[in-house]
Design a protein around this motif. Structure first.
Motif, PDB file in Angstrom:
ATOM      1  N   GLN A 187       0.839  -1.207   0.000  1.00 52.98           N
ATOM      2  CA  GLN A 187       0.000   0.000   0.000  1.00 52.98           C
ATOM      3  C   GLN A 187       0.870   1.251   0.000  1.00 52.98           C
ATOM      4  N   ALA A 188       1.938   1.226   0.778  1.00 48.60           N
ATOM      5  CA  ALA A 188       2.808   2.396   0.922  1.00 48.60           C
ATOM      6  C   ALA A 188       3.526   2.745  -0.378  1.00 48.60           C
ATOM      7  N   GLU A 189       3.725   1.774  -1.239  1.00 52.36           N
ATOM      8  CA  GLU A 189       4.432   2.044  -2.500  1.00 52.36           C
ATOM      9  C   GLU A 189       3.683   3.043  -3.378  1.00 52.36           C
ATOM     10  N   LYS A 190       2.395   3.216  -3.135  1.00 57.85           N
ATOM     11  CA  LYS A 190       1.587   4.155  -3.922  1.00 57.85           C
ATOM     12  C   LYS A 190       1.688   5.584  -3.387  1.00 57.85           C
ATOM     13  N   ILE A 191       2.207   5.744  -2.191  1.00 61.29           N
ATOM     14  CA  ILE A 191       2.207   7.059  -1.540  1.00 61.29           C
ATOM     15  C   ILE A 191       3.018   8.109  -2.296  1.00 61.29           C
ATOM     16  N   PRO A 192       4.270   7.842  -2.708  1.00 57.05           N
ATOM     17  CA  PRO A 192       5.021   8.908  -3.395  1.00 57.05           C
ATOM     18  C   PRO A 192       4.302   9.471  -4.626  1.00 57.05           C
ATOM     19  N   ALA A 193       3.735   8.612  -5.461  1.00 54.07           N
ATOM     20  CA  ALA A 193       3.027   9.093  -6.657  1.00 54.07           C
ATOM     21  C   ALA A 193       1.791   9.896  -6.267  1.00 54.07           C
ATOM     22  N   THR A 194       1.098   9.456  -5.232  1.00 58.50           N
ATOM     23  CA  THR A 194      -0.093  10.168  -4.773  1.00 58.50           C
ATOM     24  C   THR A 194       0.284  11.558  -4.261  1.00 58.50           C
ATOM     25  N   ILE A 195       1.365  11.640  -3.523  1.00 51.77           N
ATOM     26  CA  ILE A 195       1.820  12.941  -3.008  1.00 51.77           C
ATOM     27  C   ILE A 195       2.227  13.854  -4.157  1.00 51.77           C
ATOM     28  N   MET A 196       2.952  13.322  -5.131  1.00 55.33           N
ATOM     29  CA  MET A 196       3.340  14.144  -6.290  1.00 55.33           C
ATOM     30  C   MET A 196       2.095  14.708  -6.977  1.00 55.33           C
ATOM     31  N   GLU A 197       1.096  13.868  -7.150  1.00 59.10           N
ATOM     32  CA  GLU A 197      -0.151  14.298  -7.799  1.00 59.10           C
ATOM     33  C   GLU A 197      -0.854  15.372  -6.971  1.00 59.10           C
ATOM     34  N   ARG A 198      -0.960  15.147  -5.665  1.00 54.07           N
ATOM     35  CA  ARG A 198      -1.654  16.118  -4.797  1.00 54.07           C
ATOM     36  C   ARG A 198      -0.929  17.456  -4.733  1.00 54.07           C
ATOM     37  N   LEU A 199       0.389  17.425  -4.795  1.00 56.80           N
ATOM     38  CA  LEU A 199       1.158  18.670  -4.751  1.00 56.80           C
ATOM     39  C   LEU A 199       1.249  19.334  -6.114  1.00 56.80           C
ATOM     40  N   GLY A 200       0.944  18.576  -7.169  1.00 58.69           N
ATOM     41  CA  GLY A 200       1.056  19.131  -8.517  1.00 58.69           C
ATOM     42  C   GLY A 200       2.497  19.392  -8.902  1.00 58.69           C
ATOM     43  N   MET A 201       3.401  18.565  -8.382  1.00 58.68           N
ATOM     44  CA  MET A 201       4.828  18.715  -8.671  1.00 58.68           C
ATOM     45  C   MET A 201       5.333  17.421  -9.297  1.00 58.68           C
ATOM     46  N   ASN A 202       6.295  17.560 -10.215  1.00 55.39           N
ATOM     47  CA  ASN A 202       6.842  16.363 -10.834  1.00 55.39           C
ATOM     48  C   ASN A 202       8.058  15.862 -10.045  1.00 55.39           C
ATOM     49  N   LEU A 203       8.556  14.711 -10.442  1.00 54.97           N
ATOM     50  CA  LEU A 203       9.667  14.084  -9.732  1.00 54.97           C
ATOM     51  C   LEU A 203      10.905  14.970  -9.701  1.00 54.97           C
ATOM     52  N   ASP A 204      11.237  15.614 -10.816  1.00 57.59           N
ATOM     53  CA  ASP A 204      12.415  16.484 -10.855  1.00 57.59           C
ATOM     54  C   ASP A 204      12.298  17.633  -9.859  1.00 57.59           C
ATOM     55  N   GLU A 205      11.118  18.237  -9.790  1.00 56.26           N
ATOM     56  CA  GLU A 205      10.904  19.344  -8.851  1.00 56.26           C
ATOM     57  C   GLU A 205      11.079  18.877  -7.409  1.00 56.26           C
ATOM     58  N   LEU A 206      10.502  17.716  -7.091  1.00 56.32           N
ATOM     59  CA  LEU A 206      10.609  17.201  -5.718  1.00 56.32           C
ATOM     60  C   LEU A 206      12.033  16.769  -5.386  1.00 56.32           C
ATOM     61  N   GLN A 207      12.750  16.228  -6.365  1.00 54.27           N
ATOM     62  CA  GLN A 207      14.147  15.865  -6.119  1.00 54.27           C
ATOM     63  C   GLN A 207      15.002  17.114  -5.900  1.00 54.27           C
ATOM     64  N   ASP A 208      14.739  18.173  -6.665  1.00 53.61           N
ATOM     65  CA  ASP A 208      15.451  19.444  -6.455  1.00 53.61           C
ATOM     66  C   ASP A 208      15.161  19.998  -5.067  1.00 53.61           C
ATOM     67  N   LEU A 209      13.890  19.970  -4.673  1.00 52.24           N
ATOM     68  CA  LEU A 209      13.509  20.437  -3.339  1.00 52.24           C
ATOM     69  C   LEU A 209      14.208  19.612  -2.267  1.00 52.24           C
ATOM     70  N   HIS A 210      14.232  18.304  -2.440  1.00 51.38           N
ATOM     71  CA  HIS A 210      14.893  17.419  -1.474  1.00 51.38           C
ATOM     72  C   HIS A 210      16.375  17.759  -1.349  1.00 51.38           C
ATOM     73  N   ARG A 211      17.046  17.969  -2.475  1.00 52.71           N
ATOM     74  CA  ARG A 211      18.479  18.334  -2.443  1.00 52.71           C
ATOM     75  C   ARG A 211      18.682  19.654  -1.695  1.00 52.71           C
ATOM     76  N   THR A 212      17.823  20.622  -1.973  1.00 51.69           N
ATOM     77  CA  THR A 212      17.939  21.928  -1.311  1.00 51.69           C
ATOM     78  C   THR A 212      17.708  21.786   0.189  1.00 51.69           C
ATOM     79  N   LEU A 213      16.654  21.055   0.567  1.00 53.96           N
ATOM     80  CA  LEU A 213      16.375  20.876   1.997  1.00 53.96           C
ATOM     81  C   LEU A 213      17.488  20.100   2.694  1.00 53.96           C
ATOM     82  N   THR A 214      18.073  19.138   2.016  1.00 57.73           N
ATOM     83  CA  THR A 214      19.188  18.380   2.584  1.00 57.73           C
ATOM     84  C   THR A 214      20.381  19.305   2.836  1.00 57.73           C
ATOM     85  N   ARG A 215      20.626  20.246   1.914  1.00 56.26           N
ATOM     86  CA  ARG A 215      21.703  21.228   2.120  1.00 56.26           C
ATOM     87  C   ARG A 215      21.371  22.149   3.293  1.00 56.26           C
TER      88      ARG A 215
END
Length: 152
Positions: free
Chosen positions: A114-142
């Motif tokens: 069930q949990a495997e569906k969560i990342p795609a669902t979150i991307m859809e709800r936020l209206g952000m694509n994978l590249d945008e979320l990966q960029d955000l993750h890199r920035t937040l990690t910094r």
């Protein structure tokens, strides 16, 4: 005073504060997780515990605390609830009796599907694509690394 609420030059303007943007972003993003996790019987912190255990298979409480950056006092009630829900098992580590080893039960493993569906669902709800979320993750990690270095 003008009617303009935006003041890019005021260093104390609320909308210019990084801390404010982080708090609001965290609160609003986590609100998207809540309705997805509730049917699974998980809170967001419990979901993070399960993610760590699904990834690492077996962890000591100390290792889990280090991964999630949570102290034992915060972690202990989470683990008790997950154990009560029969999603994880806590046992003395056979290699070191002083450590509590955490493993996922078969019911916890079943929840992973069930949990495997969560990342795609979150991307859809936020209206952000994978590249945008990966960029955000890199920035937040910094940001986390910089704030951690500055706190030392």
């Amino acid at each position: 005073m003008t009617g303009d609420l935006s003041n890019a030059t005021d260093p104390l303007a609320l909308e210019n504060q990084v801390c404010f943007a982080l708090v609001v972003a965290s609160r609003t993003v986590l609100a998207h997780y809540r309705p997805i996790l509730e049917p699974m019987g998980l809170t967001h912190p419990q979901y993070l515990v399960m993610l760590a255990l699904w990834e690492h298979r077996k962890l000591s409480v100390k290792e889990l605390g280090r991964l999630l950056e949570l102290d034992p006092g915060t972690l202990s009630p989470l683990l008790k609830r997950l154990e009560g829900a029969e999603l994880i098992r806590r046992e003395r580590d056979s290699r070191d009796e002083r450590l509590l080893a955490l493993t996922v039960t078969p019911a916890g493993e079943a929840l992973r599907a069930q949990a495997e569906k969560i990342p795609a669902t979150i991307m859809e709800r936020l209206g952000m694509n994978l590249d945008e979320l990966q960029d955000l993750h890199r920035t937040l990690t910094r940001v986390i690394a910089a704030a951690s270095d500055g706190a030392a």
